[in-house]
Design an enzyme around this catalytic site. Structure first.
Site, PDB file in Angstrom:
ATOM      1  CG  ASP A 137       4.840   2.846   7.257  1.00  0.00           C
ATOM      2  OD1 ASP A 137       3.961   3.098   6.314  1.00  0.00           O
ATOM      3  OD2 ASP A 137       4.483   2.093   8.307  1.00  0.00           O
ATOM      4  CG  HIS A 138       4.207  -0.418   4.054  1.00  0.00           C
ATOM      5  ND1 HIS A 138       4.051  -1.921   4.488  1.00  0.00           N
ATOM      6  CD2 HIS A 138       3.809   0.189   5.249  1.00  0.00           C
ATOM      7  CE1 HIS A 138       3.855  -1.919   5.976  1.00  0.00           C
ATOM      8  NE2 HIS A 138       3.161  -0.869   6.324  1.00  0.00           N
ATOM      9  CG  HIS A 150      -0.270   4.234   4.868  1.00  0.00           C
ATOM     10  ND1 HIS A 150      -1.024   3.527   5.813  1.00  0.00           N
ATOM     11  CD2 HIS A 150      -0.883   5.604   4.631  1.00  0.00           C
ATOM     12  CE1 HIS A 150      -2.220   4.172   5.750  1.00  0.00           C
ATOM     13  NE2 HIS A 150      -1.933   5.211   4.996  1.00  0.00           N
ATOM     14  CG  HIS A 193      -0.348   0.042   2.632  1.00  0.00           C
ATOM     15  ND1 HIS A 193       0.521  -1.003   3.157  1.00  0.00           N
ATOM     16  CD2 HIS A 193      -0.470   1.019   3.453  1.00  0.00           C
ATOM     17  CE1 HIS A 193       0.908  -0.462   4.246  1.00  0.00           C
ATOM     18  NE2 HIS A 193       0.133   0.680   4.585  1.00  0.00           N
TER      19      HIS A 193
HETATM   20 ZN    ZN Z   1      -0.190   1.702   6.581  1.00  0.00          ZN
END
Ligand code: ZN
Length: 306
Positions: free
Chosen positions: A67-68, A65, A63
């Site tokens: 941090d990914h 976000h 996804h």
């Molecule tokens: Zn997330």
């Protein structure tokens, strides 16, 4: 048996800490490398843990976000600077292709290699890659933004031919492929040697499910039933259950419940909130429900159990 293992490169949620990087891991299956999520600094972790960067053939982003995936553009650039020409396959939700293209547009970056992009439908499960050895399918998750997990499944291999018996019955070399395909063998005196006496059954196929950011989602269990290894996010302990609900994350106990209900063999929990310096409370909470639980530790390699 071919190696099938997962190397954790990052297991922190939202913000990195001095000990933990944001989400990323490498799945190694039959000597092939797949990167799953690519948080900031992933390429440094790849170097640190001596992963062969140019061997990565497919990258999966759960996804959007940060941090990914915030490490992705940097990683793609490094592959280019180090001379990659081999095509790279990239899987992610709608918007990822546009984000990469706009960054490349304004930096006037022209990659030497082609990126084959596959947009993921995060609302349903589908097979996004398949060959004779494995299949990779999506796992719809429930998060604040569209989010998908990934299921890596080995395929049943052909039975192996027992070499000692081949020699014993003097079976000609050119007949081996027929035995592998299921044929019996007839000796010169007419005796039939049944196929199952000449072959060794292949090991049971193994599977690995990566369930990144999601709220507690009991529906998951039917999709990941009996997987050999499950990685499930466990951002908080039960003390912060309400916070988990608000942010569409799971607690360690909820991750363990999913593992128990899906009857997986082994659970690895990760995506820990930066508020936890000591991860023992998360591990204890999960193990109280599902004993065969391990913490995701950076640099550690988790073998997918048989
Ligand atoms: Zn997330």
């Amino acid at each position: 048996m071919h190696p099938f293992e997962v190397t954790i490169l990052g297991c922190s949620s939202a913000t990195p800490t001095s000990e933990r990087n944001p989400s990323a891991q490498v799945v190694s299956l039959h000597d092939r490398l797949f990167l799953v999520d690519c948080g900031e600094g992933t390429q440094i972790q790849i170097r640190k843990y001596k992963i062969k960067l140019q061997k990565l053939e497919r990258i999966f982003i759960s996804h959007l976000h940060g941090d990914h995936y915030l490490g992705l553009v940097g990683l793609l650039g490094t592959m280019h600077l180090l001379g990659r020409t081999k095509e790279l396959h990239l899987y992610g939700p709608a918007g990822l292709k546009e984000i990469i293209e706009i960054q490349h547009k304004y930096s006037e970056t022209y990659l030497r290699y082609n990126i084959q992009f596959t947009e993921i439908d995060t609302k349903c499960t589908s097979i996004i890659f398949e060959d004779e050895q494995l299949s990779i399918s999506t796992i719809p998750l429930s998060h604040r933004v569209p989010c998908s997990g990934f299921l890596f499944q080995e395929k049943l291999a052909a039975p192996r031919v027992d070499k000692d018996l081949l020699a014993k019955y003097k079976i000609p070399f050119e007949y081996i492929h027929k035995i592998k395909a299921g044929d019996d063998f007839t000796l010169p005196d007419g005796t039939i040697i049944a196929n199952n006496l000449l072959t060794i059954p292949p090991p049971a196929p193994r599977s690995y499910a990566y369930c990144s950011d999601t709220c507690y989602l009991p529906e998951l269990t039917s999709l990941i039933n009996n997987v050999n290894l499950l990685y499930h996010e466990a951002t908080f302990t039960e003390e912060l259950r309400e916070r988990a609900k608000e942010t569409f994350h799971s607690t360690a106990a909820q991750a363990a419940k999913i593992a128990e209900q899906a009857q997986v063999k082994q659970l690895v929990i990760g995506h820990f909130s930066a508020r936890y310096n000591d991860l023992t409370p998360l591990l204890n909470e999960a193990q109280a429900i599902f004993n065969n639980t391990f913490l995701a530790i950076e640099g550690a390699i988790y073998k997918v159990p048989e």
